[in-house]
Design a protein around this motif. Sequence first.
Motif, PDB file in Angstrom:
ATOM      1  N   ILE A 274       1.085  -1.223   0.008  1.00  0.00           N
ATOM      2  CA  ILE A 274      -0.041   0.037  -0.289  1.00  0.00           C
ATOM      3  C   ILE A 274       0.915   1.173   0.085  1.00  0.00           C
ATOM      4  CG2 ILE A 274      -1.578   1.372   1.405  1.00  0.00           C
ATOM      5  CD1 ILE A 274      -2.595  -1.275   2.574  1.00  0.00           C
ATOM      6  N   ASP A 275       0.523   2.116  -0.850  1.00  0.00           N
ATOM      7  CA  ASP A 275       1.411   3.502  -0.961  1.00  0.00           C
ATOM      8  C   ASP A 275       0.985   4.392   0.401  1.00  0.00           C
ATOM      9  OD1 ASP A 275       2.499   5.773  -1.331  1.00  0.00           O
ATOM     10  OD2 ASP A 275       1.627   6.324  -3.154  1.00  0.00           O
ATOM     11  N   PRO A 276       1.986   4.584   1.351  1.00  0.00           N
ATOM     12  CA  PRO A 276       1.469   5.450   2.784  1.00  0.00           C
ATOM     13  C   PRO A 276       0.688   6.770   2.343  1.00  0.00           C
ATOM     14  CG  PRO A 276       3.652   4.672   2.593  1.00  0.00           C
ATOM     15  CD  PRO A 276       3.292   4.482   1.183  1.00  0.00           C
ATOM     16  N   GLN A 277       1.083   7.170   1.045  1.00  0.00           N
ATOM     17  CA  GLN A 277       0.348   8.574   0.654  1.00  0.00           C
ATOM     18  C   GLN A 277      -1.230   8.357   0.354  1.00  0.00           C
ATOM     19  OE1 GLN A 277       1.546  11.888   0.758  1.00  0.00           O
ATOM     20  NE2 GLN A 277       3.283  10.251   1.743  1.00  0.00           N
ATOM     21  N   THR A 278      -1.703   7.155   0.425  1.00  0.00           N
ATOM     22  CA  THR A 278      -3.156   6.798   0.082  1.00  0.00           C
ATOM     23  C   THR A 278      -3.601   6.462   1.466  1.00  0.00           C
ATOM     24  OG1 THR A 278      -2.979   4.546  -0.325  1.00  0.00           O
ATOM     25  CG2 THR A 278      -2.530   5.969  -2.068  1.00  0.00           C
ATOM     26  N   VAL A 279      -3.244   6.829   2.438  1.00  0.00           N
ATOM     27  CA  VAL A 279      -3.750   6.356   3.921  1.00  0.00           C
ATOM     28  C   VAL A 279      -4.073   7.745   4.491  1.00  0.00           C
ATOM     29  CG1 VAL A 279      -2.943   5.531   6.351  1.00  0.00           C
ATOM     30  CG2 VAL A 279      -2.152   4.557   4.260  1.00  0.00           C
ATOM     31  N   VAL A 280      -5.254   7.483   5.231  1.00  0.00           N
ATOM     32  CA  VAL A 280      -5.661   8.713   5.959  1.00  0.00           C
ATOM     33  C   VAL A 280      -5.680   8.171   7.340  1.00  0.00           C
ATOM     34  CG1 VAL A 280      -7.818  10.120   6.752  1.00  0.00           C
ATOM     35  CG2 VAL A 280      -7.644   9.388   4.431  1.00  0.00           C
ATOM     36  N   ALA A 281      -5.126   8.917   8.315  1.00  0.00           N
ATOM     37  CA  ALA A 281      -4.757   8.359   9.504  1.00  0.00           C
ATOM     38  C   ALA A 281      -5.525   9.344  10.748  1.00  0.00           C
ATOM     39  CB  ALA A 281      -3.333   8.166  10.040  1.00  0.00           C
ATOM     40  N   PHE A 282      -5.913   8.906  11.959  1.00  0.00           N
ATOM     41  CA  PHE A 282      -6.635   9.708  12.803  1.00  0.00           C
ATOM     42  C   PHE A 282      -5.859   9.288  14.197  1.00  0.00           C
ATOM     43  CE2 PHE A 282      -9.622   9.193   9.591  1.00  0.00           C
ATOM     44  CZ  PHE A 282     -10.522  10.341   9.651  1.00  0.00           C
ATOM     45  N   GLY A 283      -5.704  10.320  15.111  1.00  0.00           N
ATOM     46  CA  GLY A 283      -5.227  10.223  16.180  1.00  0.00           C
ATOM     47  C   GLY A 283      -5.171  11.212  17.156  1.00  0.00           C
ATOM     48  N   ASP A 284      -5.013  11.362  18.329  1.00  0.00           N
ATOM     49  CA  ASP A 284      -5.118  12.235  19.462  1.00  0.00           C
ATOM     50  C   ASP A 284      -3.870  12.449  20.363  1.00  0.00           C
ATOM     51  OD1 ASP A 284      -6.023  11.210  22.450  1.00  0.00           O
ATOM     52  OD2 ASP A 284      -6.021   9.703  20.879  1.00  0.00           O
ATOM     53  N   GLY A 285      -2.943  11.443  20.659  1.00  0.00           N
ATOM     54  CA  GLY A 285      -2.012  11.384  21.749  1.00  0.00           C
ATOM     55  C   GLY A 285      -0.751  11.556  21.211  1.00  0.00           C
ATOM     56  N   ASP A 286       0.208  11.696  22.183  1.00  0.00           N
ATOM     57  CA  ASP A 286       1.877  11.652  21.785  1.00  0.00           C
ATOM     58  C   ASP A 286       2.234  10.591  20.993  1.00  0.00           C
ATOM     59  OD1 ASP A 286       1.260  13.625  23.776  1.00  0.00           O
ATOM     60  OD2 ASP A 286       3.255  13.627  24.770  1.00  0.00           O
ATOM     61  N   ASN A 287       1.642   9.343  21.000  1.00  0.00           N
ATOM     62  CA  ASN A 287       2.112   8.260  20.424  1.00  0.00           C
ATOM     63  C   ASN A 287       1.415   8.314  18.872  1.00  0.00           C
ATOM     64  OD1 ASN A 287      -0.329   7.857  21.206  1.00  0.00           O
ATOM     65  ND2 ASN A 287      -0.286   5.808  21.304  1.00  0.00           N
ATOM     66  N   ASP A 288       0.701   9.369  18.670  1.00  0.00           N
ATOM     67  CA  ASP A 288       0.283   9.389  17.444  1.00  0.00           C
ATOM     68  C   ASP A 288       1.033  10.470  16.369  1.00  0.00           C
ATOM     69  OD1 ASP A 288      -1.993   7.375  17.552  1.00  0.00           O
ATOM     70  OD2 ASP A 288      -2.934   9.103  18.886  1.00  0.00           O
ATOM     71  N   MET A 289       1.818  11.166  17.044  1.00  0.00           N
ATOM     72  CA  MET A 289       2.743  12.243  16.186  1.00  0.00           C
ATOM     73  C   MET A 289       3.101  11.600  15.020  1.00  0.00           C
ATOM     74  SD  MET A 289       4.245  14.732  19.075  1.00  0.00           S
ATOM     75  CE  MET A 289       5.329  13.452  19.746  1.00  0.00           C
ATOM     76  N   GLU A 290       3.989  10.539  14.971  1.00  0.00           N
ATOM     77  CA  GLU A 290       4.716  10.044  13.663  1.00  0.00           C
ATOM     78  C   GLU A 290       3.757   9.358  12.874  1.00  0.00           C
ATOM     79  OE1 GLU A 290       7.822   9.754  16.989  1.00  0.00           O
ATOM     80  OE2 GLU A 290       5.484   9.402  17.028  1.00  0.00           O
TER      81      GLU A 290
END
Length: 346
Positions: A274-290
């Motif tokens: 999968i091309d990472p550029q086709t990924v939509v990611a959702f997060g809220d915490g410090d562990n979600d920054m990268e």
Amino acid sequence: RNSINEETPSLAGIGMDLEKRNQGIGRKLLMVAAGMGALVGCYYVFSRRHTMLRRSAVRAKFSTVALDLDGTTLNTKHKLPQGNKEMIQKLVNMGINVAVATGRSMSGVYEHLRELELIKPIPVLCLNGALCLRASSDGKISTIFTDPVPKESTDKVVTLANELDFMVQFYIGDKVYAVPKNAKHVELMKRYEVLAGHPQIQLKDTAELEALGPPAKILVLTEDPDKLIEVAQKRFGGELHLVRGSPEPFFVEFLAKGVCKGTGLMKLCKELKIDPQTVVAFGDGDNDMEFLQYAGYGCAMKNARQVTKDKADVVLEWTNDDEGVARQLQRLLDQGILSPTAAKEE
């Protein structure tokens, strides 16, 4: 004549004063104009940045959705809202790739997978990227990859925790093992059980714990995670990857160097082609920054930590209690930029 001569210097002085005053007014006007220009310039840059962001989102095509759980897909009671549940089911039924990315162990994910009743298995990045499984709603799992903490590093973390009288938890496979030594440890352990949604397996001492083998993740429970991080960074340097607990900061996670949700997402994309550029990611915490940075489009919840918002492409106007994930995904579907054929269209 004398009176005229006496008045002449006074008139000249008045002229000079007027000239100086005019020059002063001119300088002030220039400063005001410069300030206005700077404001206009800042507004232009700010507006252009957000316009470009919106345009890039409109132009982009996405075919994969990666979801953090606590503080994002789950509400503040750590339950799966109906709107998010129905949206995830809808995406999977449409053929859009859906993956979970969480700091939890797999045992803390089963409950929500069962509730989703998905028609096929989905990838689950557990333990902040240290373990990736393919899991189905009926409880069946298979390993995609794992990155455990080296034994030497594990011994150092256990030693530090013992010195500070903090409680240690090991994550091995889909199990969590703990060694509580006093009433405070038991209290923190139960608090984490409520957060994660599953009990830990209690062992009698750290020797029994270490005999289990290298853990994918080590968690140290403490009421002062910032102090623990400061001490650990001084002692370990860059030997391990440290993560402040989220959404409730009463623990610190220790992972192998280079392991995080972001690198886990990249490895998963490589495994699944999968091309990472086709990924939509959702997060809220410090562990979600990268995690949000490495995805093609990173969405931070309204309730996200500021450091996480700073790394996202967009900050949502909704919290995890507003079913923000479902609302944003519906927006992307309505815009026609999220679809199962997105990768092919690129």
